[in-house]
Scaffold this motif. Structure first.
Motif, short mmCIF file in Angstrom:
data_model
loop_
_atom_site.label_atom_id
_atom_site.label_comp_id
_atom_site.label_asym_id
_atom_site.label_seq_id
_atom_site.Cartn_x
_atom_site.Cartn_y
_atom_site.Cartn_z
N ASN A 18 17.63 41.59 24.49
CA ASN A 18 18.41 40.22 24.93
C ASN A 18 19.50 41.04 25.98
O ASN A 18 19.37 39.49 27.14
N ALA A 19 19.73 41.43 26.40
CA ALA A 19 20.34 42.20 28.04
C ALA A 19 19.22 41.26 28.83
O ALA A 19 19.02 41.17 29.81
N VAL A 20 18.28 42.26 27.97
CA VAL A 20 16.42 41.62 29.83
C VAL A 20 16.78 40.29 29.96
O VAL A 20 16.07 40.23 30.76
N ALA A 21 16.26 40.09 28.34
CA ALA A 21 16.10 38.76 28.75
C ALA A 21 16.82 37.79 29.44
O ALA A 21 17.06 36.92 30.30
N SER A 22 18.83 38.06 28.92
CA SER A 22 19.49 37.16 29.77
C SER A 22 19.56 37.06 31.05
O SER A 22 19.40 37.04 32.00
N ALA A 23 19.62 38.29 31.45
CA ALA A 23 18.95 39.02 32.74
C ALA A 23 18.17 38.35 33.73
O ALA A 23 18.05 37.64 35.03
N VAL A 29 14.96 40.87 37.84
CA VAL A 29 14.46 41.38 37.44
C VAL A 29 14.18 43.47 37.14
O VAL A 29 15.22 43.76 38.74
N PRO A 30 14.61 42.80 36.31
CA PRO A 30 14.96 45.19 36.21
C PRO A 30 13.94 46.16 37.10
O PRO A 30 13.16 45.86 37.33
N THR A 31 14.84 47.13 37.43
CA THR A 31 13.79 47.89 38.71
C THR A 31 13.15 49.23 37.22
O THR A 31 13.88 49.13 36.74
N GLN A 33 13.13 51.86 37.10
CA GLN A 33 14.39 53.53 37.58
C GLN A 33 15.46 52.89 36.05
O GLN A 33 15.44 53.46 34.73
N LEU A 34 15.61 51.25 35.65
CA LEU A 34 16.47 51.30 34.77
C LEU A 34 15.43 50.37 33.86
O LEU A 34 16.03 50.39 32.12
N GLU A 35 14.25 50.21 34.04
CA GLU A 35 13.55 50.71 32.58
C GLU A 35 13.35 51.66 32.01
O GLU A 35 13.23 51.82 30.71
N GLN A 36 13.17 52.86 32.59
CA GLN A 36 13.06 53.91 32.20
C GLN A 36 14.31 53.96 31.35
O GLN A 36 14.48 54.82 30.43
N ASN A 37 16.11 53.96 32.30
CA ASN A 37 17.24 54.20 31.41
C ASN A 37 16.98 53.67 30.42
O ASN A 37 17.49 54.31 29.36
N LEU A 38 16.62 52.21 30.24
CA LEU A 38 16.84 51.16 29.36
C LEU A 38 16.05 52.33 27.83
O LEU A 38 16.48 52.53 26.73
N THR A 39 14.77 52.76 28.39
CA THR A 39 14.31 53.22 27.71
C THR A 39 14.39 54.57 26.31
O THR A 39 14.24 54.73 25.55
N ASP A 40 15.25 55.21 27.54
CA ASP A 40 15.79 56.46 27.28
C ASP A 40 17.46 56.12 26.14
O ASP A 40 17.45 57.21 25.37
N TYR A 41 17.53 54.65 26.60
CA TYR A 41 19.19 54.85 25.61
C TYR A 41 18.74 54.83 24.50
O TYR A 41 19.08 54.94 23.21
N VAL A 42 17.03 53.92 24.43
CA VAL A 42 16.61 53.24 23.35
C VAL A 42 15.87 53.68 22.18
O VAL A 42 16.37 54.11 21.04
N ALA A 43 15.75 55.34 23.28
CA ALA A 43 15.10 56.63 22.05
C ALA A 43 16.60 57.52 22.33
O ALA A 43 15.78 58.84 20.88
N GLY A 44 17.32 57.00 22.29
CA GLY A 44 18.54 58.59 21.62
C GLY A 44 18.96 59.19 23.24
O GLY A 44 19.44 59.90 22.60
N LYS A 45 17.88 58.73 24.05
CA LYS A 45 17.70 60.04 25.25
C LYS A 45 18.98 60.06 26.12
O LYS A 45 19.59 61.47 26.59
N LYS A 46 19.72 58.70 26.07
CA LYS A 46 21.02 59.15 26.79
C LYS A 46 21.50 58.18 26.60
O LYS A 46 21.66 57.28 25.48
N SER A 47 23.39 57.63 27.46
CA SER A 47 23.33 56.98 26.44
C SER A 47 24.12 55.71 27.91
O SER A 47 23.94 55.72 28.96
N ILE A 48 25.04 54.56 27.48
CA ILE A 48 24.96 53.89 28.46
C ILE A 48 26.24 54.71 29.83
O ILE A 48 26.17 54.34 30.62
N ALA A 49 27.29 55.20 29.05
CA ALA A 49 28.15 55.99 29.85
C ALA A 49 26.99 57.25 30.68
O ALA A 49 27.73 56.84 32.13
N GLN A 50 26.58 57.69 30.43
CA GLN A 50 25.26 58.47 30.84
C GLN A 50 24.63 57.86 32.64
O GLN A 50 24.16 57.59 33.67
#
Length: 65
Positions: A18-23, A29-31, A33-50
Motif C-alpha cells: 500500500n505504501a509503495v502504491a501510494s508513493a 519511484v523507490p530506489t 536500496q529502499l526496495e531491498q530494505n522493504l524486502t528485509d522488513y517484510v521478511a522480519g530482518k529489519k525494523s522500520i526503526a533500523q
C-alpha cells in the motif's frame, strides 16, 4: 471490518504494498536500496526503526562527503 492476516509477514507485505502504491501514484519511484530494505522488513530482518536510522546515516554521510 478490519482485515485479519494469518501472519505478521502478510500484514507487513500488505502495508508495504500500500505504501509503495501510494508513493508511485504521487510519482515517487523507490530506489533499489529502499526496495531491498522493504524486502528485509517484510521478511522480519529489519525494523522500520533500523531502516530509518540507516537512511539518516547515509544522508549524513552524503552531506559530509
Amino acid at each position: 471490518m478490519p482485515t485479519k492476516f494469518a501472519t505478521q509477514t502478510q500484514a507487513r507485505q500488505y502495508n508495504v504494498s500500500n505504501a509503495v502504491a501510494s508513493a508511485r501514484i504521487e510519482g515517487i519511484v523507490p530506489t533499489k536500496q529502499l526496495e531491498q530494505n522493504l524486502t528485509d522488513y517484510v521478511a522480519g530482518k529489519k525494523s522500520i526503526a533500523q531502516i530509518l536510522e540507516e537512511t539518516k546515516q547515509r544522508y549524513v554521510t552524503l552531506r559530509r562527503g
